[in-house]
Design an enzyme around this catalytic site. Structure first.
Site, PDB file in Angstrom:
ATOM      1  CG  ASP A   9      -1.874   1.183   1.254  1.00  0.00           C
ATOM      2  OD1 ASP A   9      -2.481   1.482   0.219  1.00  0.00           O
ATOM      3  OD2 ASP A   9      -2.007   1.845   2.312  1.00  0.00           O
ATOM      4  CB  SER A  10       0.153   4.781  -0.625  1.00  0.00           C
ATOM      5  OG  SER A  10      -0.999   4.863   0.210  1.00  0.00           O
ATOM      6  CE1 TYR A  46       1.686   4.488  -4.198  1.00  0.00           C
ATOM      7  CE2 TYR A  46       0.229   2.624  -3.840  1.00  0.00           C
ATOM      8  CZ  TYR A  46       1.505   3.136  -3.961  1.00  0.00           C
ATOM      9  OH  TYR A  46       2.587   2.300  -3.847  1.00  0.00           O
ATOM     10  N   GLY A  47      -3.816   8.292  -4.267  1.00  0.00           N
ATOM     11  CA  GLY A  47      -5.091   8.792  -4.792  1.00  0.00           C
ATOM     12  C   GLY A  47      -4.991  10.049  -5.631  1.00  0.00           C
ATOM     13  CB  CYS A  75      -3.724   0.122  -2.207  1.00  0.00           C
ATOM     14  SG  CYS A  75      -3.965   1.798  -2.794  1.00  0.00           S
ATOM     15  CG  ASN A  76     -10.103  -0.048  -2.255  1.00  0.00           C
ATOM     16  OD1 ASN A  76     -11.018  -0.809  -2.518  1.00  0.00           O
ATOM     17  ND2 ASN A  76      -9.619   0.078  -1.025  1.00  0.00           N
ATOM     18  CB  THR A  77      -5.828   4.191  -5.122  1.00  0.00           C
ATOM     19  OG1 THR A  77      -6.727   4.721  -4.148  1.00  0.00           O
ATOM     20  CG2 THR A  77      -5.481   5.247  -6.129  1.00  0.00           C
ATOM     21  CB  CYS A  80      -9.769   4.429   0.837  1.00  0.00           C
ATOM     22  SG  CYS A  80      -8.089   4.876   1.335  1.00  0.00           S
ATOM     23  CB  THR A  81      -6.801  -0.286   2.460  1.00  0.00           C
ATOM     24  OG1 THR A  81      -5.727   0.552   2.008  1.00  0.00           O
ATOM     25  CG2 THR A  81      -7.187  -1.247   1.348  1.00  0.00           C
ATOM     26  CG  HIS A  82      -5.018   4.938   4.359  1.00  0.00           C
ATOM     27  ND1 HIS A  82      -4.513   4.442   3.185  1.00  0.00           N
ATOM     28  CD2 HIS A  82      -3.964   5.470   5.024  1.00  0.00           C
ATOM     29  CE1 HIS A  82      -3.205   4.664   3.137  1.00  0.00           C
ATOM     30  NE2 HIS A  82      -2.853   5.288   4.245  1.00  0.00           N
TER      31      HIS A  82
END
Ligand code: DGL
Length: 265
Positions: A8-9, A40-41, A72-74, A184-186
């Protein structure tokens, strides 16, 4: 043992990694936080895909993963198909917003998706909403929530967390939404706040268990590996050359992983 690699970012993939690790304590795991390219978004899709292909090339050399989980969805929406093309022998697990279960569960037919700018722009989430529901979707891009979680999770008060969550839910409520997807995973770090603030009128959907099950079934399908090491060595890796900020040591300790820079492996 070849590790399962989560990517992930920043800290967003940690809830996914933690859940998988709790269920599979003997599996070797590497978590890569690409803090160098966070967030990333805000990237253009093609540029982010190029960044991720380079990063995965480096990870294949240094970490030699058995499976890569794009937590990460993005990154999944921007690059998963290209990653699969570039690395055909490597299994990838992607993370996409849980639009399908939300659309199937919604009684009003109005679902909400909270994600990054890149994710909310994606036609894929609208296609899913049309395929499994009546296609009515309210998408909200929340880059400030990503930033808040990445940088302020420890210092924010419980009331600040509730307040920021409430602000987004109010928009969804006003739009008549009864099913909200944490896209969004966050946002999983505030899942409990979302659920409590959303109840009773809005149900909250996420993808942590589904992703873990997918990894487990890929591992079960794979040929058994020869045991080359007897001690599982789990790592939290960071991109960039700057020394890790103190919060990373705390994340690594919380997971029970060793912390290092990718460039120093
Ligand atoms: N955690 C990532 C996601 O699921 C995005 C955060 C970022 O913008 O870097 O979309």
């Amino acid at each position: 043992m070849k590790p399962v690699l989560f990517l992930d970012s920043g800290i967003g993939g940690i809830p996914y990694c933690r859940y998988f690790h709790q269920r599979n304590p003997g599996q070797s795991i590497v978590y890569l936080a690409d803090r160098l390219h966070f967030p990333y978004g805000n990237w253009e899709k093609a540029e982010l895909a190029a960044v991720l292909i380079k990063l995965v090339e480096q990870l294949v050399q240094t970490v030699n993963p058995q499976i890569i989980v794009v937590a990460c969805n993005t990154a999944t929406l921007a690059a998963l198909s290209q990653l699969r093309e570039h690395f055909p022998a490597l299994p990838f697990v992607g993370t996409v917003p849980a639009v399908k279960p939300a659309a199937l569960a919604s009684k009003t037919g109005k679902i909400g998706v909270l994600g990054t700018e890149l994710t909310i722009k994606e036609s894929y989430i609208r296609e899913l909403a049309a395929q499994y529901g009546n296609g009515e979707i309210t998408g909200i891009a929340a880059p400030e929530l990503v930033e808040f979680i990445e940088n302020r999770l420890d210092s924010a008060t419980p009331e600040e967390k509730r307040e920021i969550v409430r602000r987004y839910l109010n928009h969804f409520r006003a739009a008549g939404v009864d099913a909200v997807v944490l896209g969004c995973t966050h946002f999983l770090f505030l899942e409990e706040d979302f659920r409590q603030e959303a109840a009773p009128g809005i149900a909250v959907f996420e993808s942590v268990k589904g992703i873990s099950q997918r990894i487990e079934s890929l591992l079960a399908e794979a040929a058994p590996q020869e045991e080359t090491v007897s001690v599982t060595h789990n790592r939290l890796l960071l991109t960039g050359t700057d020394a890790p900020e103190p919060s990373w040591a705390a994340w690594a300790e919380g997971l029970g992983f060793d912390l290092s820079l990718l460039g120093e492996l």
